[in-house]
Every structure is written in C-alpha cells, then in structure tokens.
Design a protein around this motif. Structure first.
Motif, PDB file in Angstrom:
ATOM      1  N   LYS A   5       0.833  -1.730   0.121  1.00 33.90           N
ATOM      2  CA  LYS A   5       0.369  -0.345  -0.140  1.00 33.90           C
ATOM      3  C   LYS A   5       1.069   1.416   0.460  1.00 33.90           C
ATOM      4  CE  LYS A   5      -2.090   1.683   3.194  1.00 33.90           C
ATOM      5  NZ  LYS A   5      -2.838   1.448   4.713  1.00 33.90           N
ATOM      6  N   MET A   6       0.772   2.237  -0.980  1.00 30.97           N
ATOM      7  CA  MET A   6       1.314   3.418  -1.194  1.00 30.97           C
ATOM      8  C   MET A   6       0.180   4.763  -0.507  1.00 30.97           C
ATOM      9  SD  MET A   6       4.187   2.038  -4.124  1.00 30.97           S
ATOM     10  CE  MET A   6       5.164   3.796  -3.794  1.00 30.97           C
ATOM     11  N   PRO A  30       7.565  -8.197  -5.705  1.00 28.43           N
ATOM     12  CA  PRO A  30       8.314  -8.028  -5.145  1.00 28.43           C
ATOM     13  C   PRO A  30       9.315  -8.300  -4.165  1.00 28.43           C
ATOM     14  CG  PRO A  30       9.009  -8.862  -7.412  1.00 28.43           C
ATOM     15  CD  PRO A  30       8.286  -8.251  -7.443  1.00 28.43           C
ATOM     16  N   SER A  31       9.338  -6.543  -4.594  1.00 31.32           N
ATOM     17  CA  SER A  31       9.533  -5.897  -3.258  1.00 31.32           C
ATOM     18  C   SER A  31       9.236  -4.409  -3.378  1.00 31.32           C
ATOM     19  CB  SER A  31      11.061  -5.373  -3.519  1.00 31.32           C
ATOM     20  OG  SER A  31      11.616  -5.058  -4.620  1.00 31.32           O
ATOM     21  N   GLU A  32       9.837  -3.327  -2.158  1.00 32.72           N
ATOM     22  CA  GLU A  32       9.355  -1.595  -2.297  1.00 32.72           C
ATOM     23  C   GLU A  32       9.868  -1.172  -2.986  1.00 32.72           C
ATOM     24  OE1 GLU A  32       9.357   2.115   0.495  1.00 32.72           O
ATOM     25  OE2 GLU A  32       9.794   0.046   1.403  1.00 32.72           O
ATOM     26  N   ASP A  33      11.237  -1.645  -3.782  1.00 33.92           N
ATOM     27  CA  ASP A  33      11.795  -0.732  -4.386  1.00 33.92           C
ATOM     28  C   ASP A  33      10.950  -1.225  -5.592  1.00 33.92           C
ATOM     29  OD1 ASP A  33      13.481   0.176  -3.016  1.00 33.92           O
ATOM     30  OD2 ASP A  33      15.147  -1.368  -3.504  1.00 33.92           O
ATOM     31  N   GLU A  34      10.227  -2.123  -6.246  1.00 38.80           N
ATOM     32  CA  GLU A  34      10.160  -2.629  -7.248  1.00 38.80           C
ATOM     33  C   GLU A  34       8.457  -1.767  -7.368  1.00 38.80           C
ATOM     34  OE1 GLU A  34      10.639  -6.074  -9.677  1.00 38.80           O
ATOM     35  OE2 GLU A  34      11.994  -6.293  -8.655  1.00 38.80           O
ATOM     36  N   ALA A  39       4.972   2.480  -9.611  1.00 39.49           N
ATOM     37  CA  ALA A  39       3.969   2.996  -9.185  1.00 39.49           C
ATOM     38  C   ALA A  39       4.658   4.008 -10.430  1.00 39.49           C
ATOM     39  CB  ALA A  39       3.698   3.865  -8.406  1.00 39.49           C
ATOM     40  N   THR A  40       5.568   4.823 -10.510  1.00 35.40           N
ATOM     41  CA  THR A  40       6.370   5.465 -11.179  1.00 35.40           C
ATOM     42  C   THR A  40       5.745   4.933 -12.822  1.00 35.40           C
ATOM     43  OG1 THR A  40       8.334   5.966  -9.820  1.00 35.40           O
ATOM     44  CG2 THR A  40       8.461   6.235 -11.902  1.00 35.40           C
ATOM     45  N   LEU A  41       5.519   4.149 -13.280  1.00 36.97           N
ATOM     46  CA  LEU A  41       6.154   3.384 -15.003  1.00 36.97           C
ATOM     47  C   LEU A  41       4.330   4.086 -15.239  1.00 36.97           C
ATOM     48  CD1 LEU A  41       7.722  -0.074 -15.168  1.00 36.97           C
ATOM     49  CD2 LEU A  41       8.111   2.224 -15.849  1.00 36.97           C
ATOM     50  N   GLU A  64       9.679  10.191   1.505  1.00 33.17           N
ATOM     51  CA  GLU A  64       9.260  11.620   1.904  1.00 33.17           C
ATOM     52  C   GLU A  64       8.518  11.703   1.288  1.00 33.17           C
ATOM     53  OE1 GLU A  64      12.560  13.153  -0.678  1.00 33.17           O
ATOM     54  OE2 GLU A  64      12.605  11.042   1.012  1.00 33.17           O
ATOM     55  N   LEU A  65       7.863  11.682   0.638  1.00 33.93           N
ATOM     56  CA  LEU A  65       6.381  12.222  -0.198  1.00 33.93           C
ATOM     57  C   LEU A  65       5.976  10.797  -0.517  1.00 33.93           C
ATOM     58  CD1 LEU A  65       8.094  14.431  -3.590  1.00 33.93           C
ATOM     59  CD2 LEU A  65       6.978  14.471  -0.966  1.00 33.93           C
ATOM     60  N   ALA A  66       5.913   9.493  -0.407  1.00 39.86           N
ATOM     61  CA  ALA A  66       4.811   8.301  -0.314  1.00 39.86           C
ATOM     62  C   ALA A  66       5.002   7.117   0.287  1.00 39.86           C
ATOM     63  CB  ALA A  66       4.461   7.999  -1.671  1.00 39.86           C
ATOM     64  N   THR A  67       4.641   6.872   1.623  1.00 38.39           N
ATOM     65  CA  THR A  67       5.157   5.654   2.063  1.00 38.39           C
ATOM     66  C   THR A  67       4.095   4.474   1.649  1.00 38.39           C
ATOM     67  OG1 THR A  67       2.415   6.251   3.333  1.00 38.39           O
ATOM     68  CG2 THR A  67       4.215   6.765   3.652  1.00 38.39           C
ATOM     69  N   CYS A  68       5.330   3.861   1.860  1.00 38.55           N
ATOM     70  CA  CYS A  68       5.111   2.383   0.457  1.00 38.55           C
ATOM     71  C   CYS A  68       4.886   1.193   2.446  1.00 38.55           C
ATOM     72  CB  CYS A  68       6.368   2.066  -0.110  1.00 38.55           C
ATOM     73  SG  CYS A  68       5.788   0.192  -0.798  1.00 38.55           S
ATOM     74  N   SER A  69       4.113   0.742   2.514  1.00 37.23           N
ATOM     75  CA  SER A  69       4.087  -0.579   3.375  1.00 37.23           C
ATOM     76  C   SER A  69       3.476  -2.459   3.136  1.00 37.23           C
ATOM     77  CB  SER A  69       3.265   0.007   4.556  1.00 37.23           C
ATOM     78  OG  SER A  69       2.043   0.363   4.144  1.00 37.23           O
TER      79      SER A  69
END
Length: 108
Positions: A5-6, A30-34, A39-41, A64-69
């Motif tokens: 969830k972002m 598979p990961s927070e980075d992905e 989301a960016t794509l 600092e602009l979007a949490t990701c959990s």
C-alpha cells in the motif's frame, strides 16, 4: 508476491506534478523498490519546470512523499505479475485488477 500500500504524504510538493494520480494505491510487487518503480511507470507524466531550477523528481520513488508498506491481508490476489491493483482498472494497459474479496471492494 507481496502486496504493498502506497500513500502520498505531501501532495502539495511540486514533485507531484509528475504524477497523474495522487491518491492511495495498492501494488503487487516482489519488493518495495519494485512497487515504487511500478507506480512510477504507471503514473508518470511529463511536467514543466523552469530552466535552471531543480528538475522535479518522481514522487512515488521518494519515501518522504509516499509511504510504502507491505499489507498482509489485502483481499487482493498475491499471484500474478507486478501490477497496480488499485485504483481498480486505472489503466487497462497496466493490468489493474480489483480485489478478490467483496469486503475490499469499493463502490463508485
């Protein structure tokens, strides 16, 4: 595959001019980075900036602009490709799908 969830934290930042969507999203990745990359794509749009000014960054990449959990019981199917799952059917080309349980669905 995990569900993430972002949530945007400061949509007043000029960096959000680079995104077509500024609300909470759910991503299967598979990961927070992905998840952040997906989301960016999906939501990136070109924006104007002044010559000589700092170039706006992609807000979904910025903690600092979007949490990701990671979400344990999201109601979304954890099998399948990396995709933005919510908002549902945001863009059919990106494979957005709705939740698998009625309790996680929303009405328009």
């Amino acid at each position: 595959m995990p569900i993430w969830k972002m949530t945007p934290t400061d949509i007043t930042s000029p960096h959000w001019n680079n995104s077509t969507y500024k609300g909470e999203i759910v991503v299967r990745a598979p990961s927070e980075d992905e998840a952040r990359m997906q989301a960016t794509l999906v939501f990136t749009v070109a924006s104007k900036h002044e010559i000589g000014a700092d170039s706006p960054q992609q807000p979904w990449q910025m903690s600092e602009l979007a949490t990701c959990s990671r979400v344990g019981d999201s109601g979304f199917d954890e099998t399948g490709a990396t995709a933005v799952l919510s908002p549902p059917h945001y863009d059919d080309e990106i494979g957005g799908v709705g939740p698998t349980t009625p309790s996680a669905s929303s009405t328009c």
